[in-house]
Write an enzyme that holds these catalytic residues in place. Structure first.
Site, PDB file in Angstrom:
ATOM      1  N   LYS A   1       2.793  -4.772   1.938  1.00  0.00           N
ATOM      2  CA  LYS A   1       1.514  -4.159   2.302  1.00  0.00           C
ATOM      3  C   LYS A   1       0.365  -5.089   1.914  1.00  0.00           C
ATOM      4  O   LYS A   1       0.344  -5.652   0.821  1.00  0.00           O
ATOM      5  CB  LYS A   1       1.375  -2.801   1.627  1.00  0.00           C
TER       6      LYS A   1
ATOM      7  N   GLU B   1      13.179   5.208   6.278  1.00  0.00           N
ATOM      8  CA  GLU B   1      12.611   5.958   5.158  1.00  0.00           C
ATOM      9  C   GLU B   1      11.945   7.228   5.664  1.00  0.00           C
ATOM     10  O   GLU B   1      11.726   7.396   6.875  1.00  0.00           O
ATOM     11  CB  GLU B   1      11.596   5.105   4.412  1.00  0.00           C
TER      12      GLU B   1
END
Length: 304
Positions: free
Chosen positions: A158, A24
């Site tokens: 996360k 990414e």
């Protein structure tokens, strides 16, 4: 006309059947400060090459979906201002308007699928936000894992998210969640989220076989390989939990919401840990790059 522009190195690797790992670009534009963002981007790419695969950093540059960036493009992206943060909902608009955008997990998976890349290394995926029962804030990353046939190597979701709810949604969507080398689900900066992982695999070759089996069975979507941060780099969950709580309270006190929540929390946690969270973030991304390269190398040895 192809919607995807491949770098020379990525095009050559795909043509020759060599392993390729997607990366990414939001870590460059939104995740790290200058000049560390460019340094880390280069380190991640070098790590993948050292482990036998070709890196394919993905971004939209002036409307062009680039899969694999030349070094000059990395430099441009690292210094660019007002770069859009792209997911499934806004990726096509950015391209149609000729703008520049960095790809999140979901957008990177879409581009990888379009280019024929089957493995993707990232830091952590998005998921169900805390308080989602009232905010309905759920990352598009989860739906994309159920759609695009890409194995995503991450250090879990996360840790600022609601991890039990994230795990439940992934189960509902039929996404395999595979812990690497341990029974517990990792939690980004910490090796354990206090949750047992649904699946465990210790061997990259087995992960590659599981990925290929999904295609042979006609199952949509990919799989999430949850790779724990190296022990020497982790911040234990007992230490991180109150820090995350403090950062979330600060966000609420300042009226931060929507897309602004995650970058605010990550910056606040960086401050509260005196920079240790950023050091851990870099360590886990590099660790994920190694495992992703090994899975990609195993995949090219299997029948399509």
């Amino acid at each position: 006309m192809s919607l995807v522009t491949l770098s020379r190195a990525v095009s050559d690797a795909l043509d020759k059947g060599r392993p390729v790992v997607a990366l990414e670009s939001t870590i460059i534009t939104h995740g790290l400060p200058q000049p560390q963002n460019l340094e880390v981007a280069r380190r991640i790419e070098a790590t993948i090459r050292e482990n036998g695969a070709e890196p394919a950093t993905i971004a939209v540059i002036e409307g062009v979906l680039c899969v694999g960036l030349e070094d000059a493009q990395l430099e441009y992206l690292a210094a660019a201002e007002r770069v859009a943060k792209l997911s499934r909902a806004d990726m096509a608009v950015c391209m149609a308007e000729g703008r520049t955008g960095a790809t999140t997990v979901a957008a990177t998976m879409i581009a990888a699928r379009m280019a024929g890349i089957e493995v993707f290394a990232t830091g952590g995926i998005g998921g169900v936000h805390r308080g989602a029962e009232t905010s309905f804030d759920v990352s598009a990353d989860l739906q994309e894992l159920a759609r695009s046939p890409v194995t995503v190597v991450a250090a879990g979701a996360k840790a600022i998210l609601d991890l039990p709810k994230t795990l439940e949604v992934l189960e509902t969507l039929g996404v395999p969640v595979i812990a690497h080398g341990q029974d517990m689900l990792p939690a980004f900066w910490s090796r354990s989220a206090g949750l047992r992982a649904p699946l465990r695999m210790d061997d990259p070759a087995a992960m590659a076989r599981a990925h290929r089996m999904r295609r042979q069975m006609g199952l949509d979507g990919g799989q999430l390989v949850a790779n724990p941060i190296p022990e020497e780099a982790e911040i234990p969950r007992t230490e991180m939990t109150p820090i995350i709580g403090r950062a979330m309270q600060d966000a609420a006190d300042h009226g931060i919401f929507g897309k602004d929540v995650t970058p605010y929390l990550l910056q606040r946690i960086y401050e509260l840990t005196e920079g240790r969270s950023l050091e851990a973030n870099v360590a886990l991304v590099l660790n994920n790059a190694v495992l992703a390269a090994r899975i990609a190398s195993e995949l090219v040895e299997l029948p399509a």
